[in-house]
Design a protein around this motif. Structure first.
Motif, PDB file in Angstrom:
ATOM      1  N   ALA A 158     -17.908 -14.076  18.152  1.00 34.50           N
ATOM      2  CA  ALA A 158     -18.777 -15.059  17.494  1.00 34.50           C
ATOM      3  C   ALA A 158     -18.081 -15.713  16.307  1.00 34.50           C
ATOM      4  O   ALA A 158     -18.402 -16.844  15.928  1.00 34.50           O
ATOM      5  CB  ALA A 158     -20.064 -14.382  17.035  1.00 34.50           C
ATOM      6  N   LYS A 159     -17.123 -14.997  15.724  1.00 36.28           N
ATOM      7  CA  LYS A 159     -16.402 -15.509  14.560  1.00 36.28           C
ATOM      8  C   LYS A 159     -14.986 -15.962  14.898  1.00 36.28           C
ATOM      9  O   LYS A 159     -14.231 -16.364  14.005  1.00 36.28           O
ATOM     10  CB  LYS A 159     -16.337 -14.439  13.466  1.00 36.28           C
ATOM     11  N   ASN A 160     -14.609 -15.870  16.170  1.00 35.24           N
ATOM     12  CA  ASN A 160     -13.251 -16.253  16.589  1.00 35.24           C
ATOM     13  C   ASN A 160     -12.191 -15.526  15.769  1.00 35.24           C
ATOM     14  O   ASN A 160     -11.189 -16.124  15.336  1.00 35.24           O
ATOM     15  CB  ASN A 160     -13.047 -17.769  16.474  1.00 35.24           C
ATOM     16  N   THR A 161     -12.403 -14.253  15.553  1.00 37.74           N
ATOM     17  CA  THR A 161     -11.525 -13.482  14.680  1.00 37.74           C
ATOM     18  C   THR A 161     -11.133 -12.166  15.354  1.00 37.74           C
ATOM     19  O   THR A 161     -11.973 -11.521  15.979  1.00 37.74           O
ATOM     20  CB  THR A 161     -12.201 -13.195  13.335  1.00 37.74           C
ATOM     21  N   VAL A 162      -9.883 -11.808  15.200  1.00 40.96           N
ATOM     22  CA  VAL A 162      -9.396 -10.516  15.667  1.00 40.96           C
ATOM     23  C   VAL A 162      -8.893  -9.739  14.456  1.00 40.96           C
ATOM     24  O   VAL A 162      -8.376 -10.323  13.492  1.00 40.96           O
ATOM     25  CB  VAL A 162      -8.294 -10.685  16.738  1.00 40.96           C
ATOM     26  N   TYR A 163      -9.087  -8.432  14.495  1.00 42.65           N
ATOM     27  CA  TYR A 163      -8.758  -7.571  13.361  1.00 42.65           C
ATOM     28  C   TYR A 163      -7.763  -6.495  13.794  1.00 42.65           C
ATOM     29  O   TYR A 163      -7.707  -6.103  14.956  1.00 42.65           O
ATOM     30  CB  TYR A 163     -10.011  -6.894  12.827  1.00 42.65           C
ATOM     31  N   LEU A 164      -7.037  -5.998  12.813  1.00 43.13           N
ATOM     32  CA  LEU A 164      -6.198  -4.824  13.020  1.00 43.13           C
ATOM     33  C   LEU A 164      -6.437  -3.884  11.836  1.00 43.13           C
ATOM     34  O   LEU A 164      -5.995  -4.160  10.721  1.00 43.13           O
ATOM     35  CB  LEU A 164      -4.724  -5.189  13.117  1.00 43.13           C
ATOM     36  N   GLN A 165      -7.183  -2.825  12.083  1.00 41.95           N
ATOM     37  CA  GLN A 165      -7.409  -1.802  11.070  1.00 41.95           C
ATOM     38  C   GLN A 165      -6.258  -0.817  11.136  1.00 41.95           C
ATOM     39  O   GLN A 165      -6.013  -0.203  12.183  1.00 41.95           O
ATOM     40  CB  GLN A 165      -8.741  -1.091  11.321  1.00 41.95           C
ATOM     41  N   MET A 166      -5.569  -0.660  10.022  1.00 42.76           N
ATOM     42  CA  MET A 166      -4.383   0.205   9.981  1.00 42.76           C
ATOM     43  C   MET A 166      -4.643   1.351   9.004  1.00 42.76           C
ATOM     44  O   MET A 166      -4.828   1.118   7.801  1.00 42.76           O
ATOM     45  CB  MET A 166      -3.154  -0.604   9.545  1.00 42.76           C
ATOM     46  N   ASN A 167      -4.689   2.563   9.521  1.00 44.53           N
ATOM     47  CA  ASN A 167      -4.911   3.755   8.709  1.00 44.53           C
ATOM     48  C   ASN A 167      -3.672   4.637   8.724  1.00 44.53           C
ATOM     49  O   ASN A 167      -2.813   4.513   9.599  1.00 44.53           O
ATOM     50  CB  ASN A 167      -6.104   4.541   9.247  1.00 44.53           C
ATOM     51  N   ASP A 168      -3.608   5.549   7.757  1.00 49.32           N
ATOM     52  CA  ASP A 168      -2.490   6.483   7.677  1.00 49.32           C
ATOM     53  C   ASP A 168      -1.156   5.745   7.763  1.00 49.32           C
ATOM     54  O   ASP A 168      -0.269   6.113   8.548  1.00 49.32           O
ATOM     55  CB  ASP A 168      -2.596   7.539   8.783  1.00 49.32           C
ATOM     56  N   VAL A 216       0.846  -1.181   0.000  1.00 51.56           N
ATOM     57  CA  VAL A 216       0.000   0.000   0.000  1.00 51.56           C
ATOM     58  C   VAL A 216       0.888   1.240   0.000  1.00 51.56           C
ATOM     59  O   VAL A 216       2.009   1.203   0.498  1.00 51.56           O
ATOM     60  CB  VAL A 216      -0.948  -0.021   1.232  1.00 51.56           C
ATOM     61  N   GLN A 217       0.378   2.318  -0.537  1.00 50.96           N
ATOM     62  CA  GLN A 217       1.125   3.580  -0.525  1.00 50.96           C
ATOM     63  C   GLN A 217       0.989   4.265   0.831  1.00 50.96           C
ATOM     64  O   GLN A 217       0.007   4.047   1.555  1.00 50.96           O
ATOM     65  CB  GLN A 217       0.608   4.507  -1.623  1.00 50.96           C
ATOM     66  N   ALA A 218       1.952   5.073   1.142  1.00 53.10           N
ATOM     67  CA  ALA A 218       1.903   5.840   2.379  1.00 53.10           C
ATOM     68  C   ALA A 218       0.602   6.640   2.445  1.00 53.10           C
ATOM     69  O   ALA A 218       0.155   7.204   1.442  1.00 53.10           O
ATOM     70  CB  ALA A 218       3.104   6.781   2.468  1.00 53.10           C
ATOM     71  N   GLY A 219      -0.008   6.634   3.624  1.00 55.82           N
ATOM     72  CA  GLY A 219      -1.288   7.291   3.810  1.00 55.82           C
ATOM     73  C   GLY A 219      -2.482   6.378   3.594  1.00 55.82           C
ATOM     74  O   GLY A 219      -3.623   6.748   3.910  1.00 55.82           O
ATOM     75  N   GLY A 220      -2.228   5.203   3.057  1.00 54.38           N
ATOM     76  CA  GLY A 220      -3.302   4.263   2.786  1.00 54.38           C
ATOM     77  C   GLY A 220      -3.689   3.437   3.997  1.00 54.38           C
ATOM     78  O   GLY A 220      -3.174   3.642   5.107  1.00 54.38           O
ATOM     79  N   SER A 221      -4.583   2.484   3.758  1.00 57.46           N
ATOM     80  CA  SER A 221      -5.122   1.658   4.840  1.00 57.46           C
ATOM     81  C   SER A 221      -5.107   0.184   4.456  1.00 57.46           C
ATOM     82  O   SER A 221      -5.189  -0.163   3.270  1.00 57.46           O
ATOM     83  CB  SER A 221      -6.565   2.061   5.156  1.00 57.46           C
ATOM     84  N   LEU A 222      -5.022  -0.645   5.468  1.00 56.62           N
ATOM     85  CA  LEU A 222      -5.175  -2.088   5.319  1.00 56.62           C
ATOM     86  C   LEU A 222      -5.894  -2.619   6.556  1.00 56.62           C
ATOM     87  O   LEU A 222      -5.780  -2.024   7.640  1.00 56.62           O
ATOM     88  CB  LEU A 222      -3.810  -2.789   5.205  1.00 56.62           C
ATOM     89  N   ARG A 223      -6.590  -3.731   6.400  1.00 51.78           N
ATOM     90  CA  ARG A 223      -7.178  -4.406   7.553  1.00 51.78           C
ATOM     91  C   ARG A 223      -6.680  -5.839   7.588  1.00 51.78           C
ATOM     92  O   ARG A 223      -6.893  -6.610   6.645  1.00 51.78           O
ATOM     93  CB  ARG A 223      -8.704  -4.396   7.516  1.00 51.78           C
ATOM     94  N   LEU A 224      -6.011  -6.164   8.667  1.00 46.88           N
ATOM     95  CA  LEU A 224      -5.543  -7.526   8.879  1.00 46.88           C
ATOM     96  C   LEU A 224      -6.590  -8.315   9.659  1.00 46.88           C
ATOM     97  O   LEU A 224      -7.269  -7.757  10.524  1.00 46.88           O
ATOM     98  CB  LEU A 224      -4.222  -7.535   9.652  1.00 46.88           C
TER      99      LEU A 224
END
Length: 123
Positions: A74-84, A12-20
């Motif tokens: 309920a989904k046995n899932t953990v997320y990491l939302q990464m912005n900027d 991703v480019q700088a300033g973008g976002s990803l969700r793990l």
């Protein structure tokens, strides 16, 4: 069998976002805190964020205000939302299960780890 499987990494480019995402087996997830760590090339693995079983969160200063950890029990899932995202966020990101239900801030507090997912931020 305790399994943690990360997904969502990429370029991703700088300033973008990803969700793990980190999908865990039921036995791995219930009543345990979960965490994210990362390891950049040539550096030691470092703490990024943790979330308790009840949903309390704690972040490394370097990501505070930009990253958000959450979980769906309920989904046995953990997320990491990464912005900027910044080039210095480039690393392999690991999901981990804590020994306890809360208060897990260092590697020694975790007993199972995922295989990691690469995040690369270009400038």
């Amino acid at each position: 069998q305790v399994q943690l499987v990360e997904s969502g990494g990429g370029l991703v480019q700088a300033g973008g976002s990803l969700r793990l995402s980190c999908a865990a087996s039921l036995r791995a997830f219930t009543f345990r805190a979960m965490g994210w760590f990362r390891q950049a090339p040539g550096k030691e693995r470092e703490f990024v964020a943790t979330i308790s079983w009840s949903g309390s969160t704690y972040y490394a200063n370097s990501v505070k205000g930009r990253f958000t950890i959450s979980r769906d029990n309920a989904k046995n899932t953990v997320y990491l939302q990464m912005n900027d995202l910044r080039p210095e966020d480039t690393a392999v990101y690991y999901c981990a299960r804590a020994v306890y239900g809360s208060g897990a801030y260092v590697e020694g507090d975790y007993d199972y780890w995922g295989q990691g997912t690469q995040v690369t931020v270009s400038s």
